[in-house]
Scaffold this motif. Structure first.
Motif, short mmCIF file in Angstrom:
data_model
loop_
_atom_site.label_atom_id
_atom_site.label_comp_id
_atom_site.label_asym_id
_atom_site.label_seq_id
_atom_site.Cartn_x
_atom_site.Cartn_y
_atom_site.Cartn_z
N ALA A 32 0.83 -1.21 0.00
CA ALA A 32 0.00 0.00 0.00
C ALA A 32 0.86 1.26 0.00
CB ALA A 32 -0.93 -0.01 1.21
N ILE A 33 1.95 1.24 0.77
CA ILE A 33 2.87 2.38 0.82
C ILE A 33 3.50 2.59 -0.56
CG2 ILE A 33 5.05 3.23 1.78
CD1 ILE A 33 2.80 3.40 3.78
N LEU A 34 3.99 1.53 -1.18
CA LEU A 34 4.65 1.65 -2.48
C LEU A 34 3.68 2.11 -3.56
CD1 LEU A 34 6.97 -1.48 -2.43
CD2 LEU A 34 7.62 0.92 -2.21
N LEU A 35 2.46 1.60 -3.54
CA LEU A 35 1.48 2.04 -4.53
C LEU A 35 1.13 3.51 -4.31
CD1 LEU A 35 -0.86 -1.08 -4.72
CD2 LEU A 35 0.81 -0.32 -6.41
N GLY A 36 1.04 3.93 -3.07
CA GLY A 36 0.76 5.34 -2.78
C GLY A 36 1.89 6.24 -3.24
N ILE A 37 3.13 5.81 -3.03
CA ILE A 37 4.28 6.59 -3.49
C ILE A 37 4.26 6.69 -5.02
CG2 ILE A 37 6.80 6.57 -3.70
CD1 ILE A 37 6.85 5.42 -0.83
N THR A 40 1.59 9.15 -6.11
CA THR A 40 2.01 10.52 -5.84
C THR A 40 3.05 10.97 -6.85
OG1 THR A 40 1.56 10.19 -3.49
CG2 THR A 40 3.00 12.03 -4.07
N ALA A 41 4.00 10.10 -7.17
CA ALA A 41 5.04 10.45 -8.14
C ALA A 41 4.43 10.73 -9.51
CB ALA A 41 6.08 9.33 -8.23
N ARG A 42 3.48 9.92 -9.93
CA ARG A 42 2.82 10.14 -11.22
C ARG A 42 2.07 11.47 -11.23
NH1 ARG A 42 2.38 4.68 -11.29
NH2 ARG A 42 0.43 4.60 -10.17
N ARG A 49 4.72 18.60 -15.71
CA ARG A 49 4.58 18.72 -17.17
C ARG A 49 3.58 19.81 -17.53
NH1 ARG A 49 4.36 12.28 -18.35
NH2 ARG A 49 6.60 11.95 -18.45
N GLN A 50 2.47 19.88 -16.81
CA GLN A 50 1.46 20.90 -17.07
C GLN A 50 2.03 22.29 -16.84
OE1 GLN A 50 -1.56 20.56 -18.38
NE2 GLN A 50 -1.91 22.74 -18.26
N ALA A 51 2.76 22.47 -15.74
CA ALA A 51 3.37 23.77 -15.45
C ALA A 51 4.40 24.14 -16.52
CB ALA A 51 4.01 23.75 -14.07
N ALA A 52 5.15 23.16 -17.00
CA ALA A 52 6.14 23.43 -18.04
C ALA A 52 5.45 23.86 -19.33
CB ALA A 52 7.00 22.19 -18.28
N ARG A 53 4.34 23.19 -19.66
CA ARG A 53 3.59 23.59 -20.88
C ARG A 53 3.07 25.01 -20.75
NH1 ARG A 53 1.83 18.06 -20.89
NH2 ARG A 53 0.09 18.56 -19.54
#
Length: 72
Positions: A32-37, A40-42, A49-53
């Motif tokens: 659960a911790i790894l899937l949450g990380i 969050t990373a995604r 990416r949105q801010a860069a665009r």
């Protein structure tokens, strides 16, 4: 049906599924911790990416404002 034709095959029954092993609580917690990380990373990567665009669009807009009517 003629004697030369093979008899229609009946589907073989599916093998029973093996019983599910119960997951150890620490393994479930770690998963659960790894899937949450990962989630969050995604999300952070997509926000970056949105801010860069948006920044690129803003930069081109400012460039166009400066250079569009230069020769007049």
């Amino acid at each position: 049906m003629t004697p030369d034709e093979p008899a229609p095959r009946t589907p073989e029954p599916l093998a029973p599924e093996p019983p599910q092993r119960e997951e150890h609580p620490i393994v479930a917690w770690a998963r659960a911790i790894l899937l949450g990380i990962g989630d969050t990373a995604r999300d952070m990567l997509e926000a970056g990416r949105q801010a860069a665009r948006e920044g690129l669009d803003e930069g081109w807009r400012r460039f166009d404002e400066k250079t569009r009517h230069r020769r007049r």
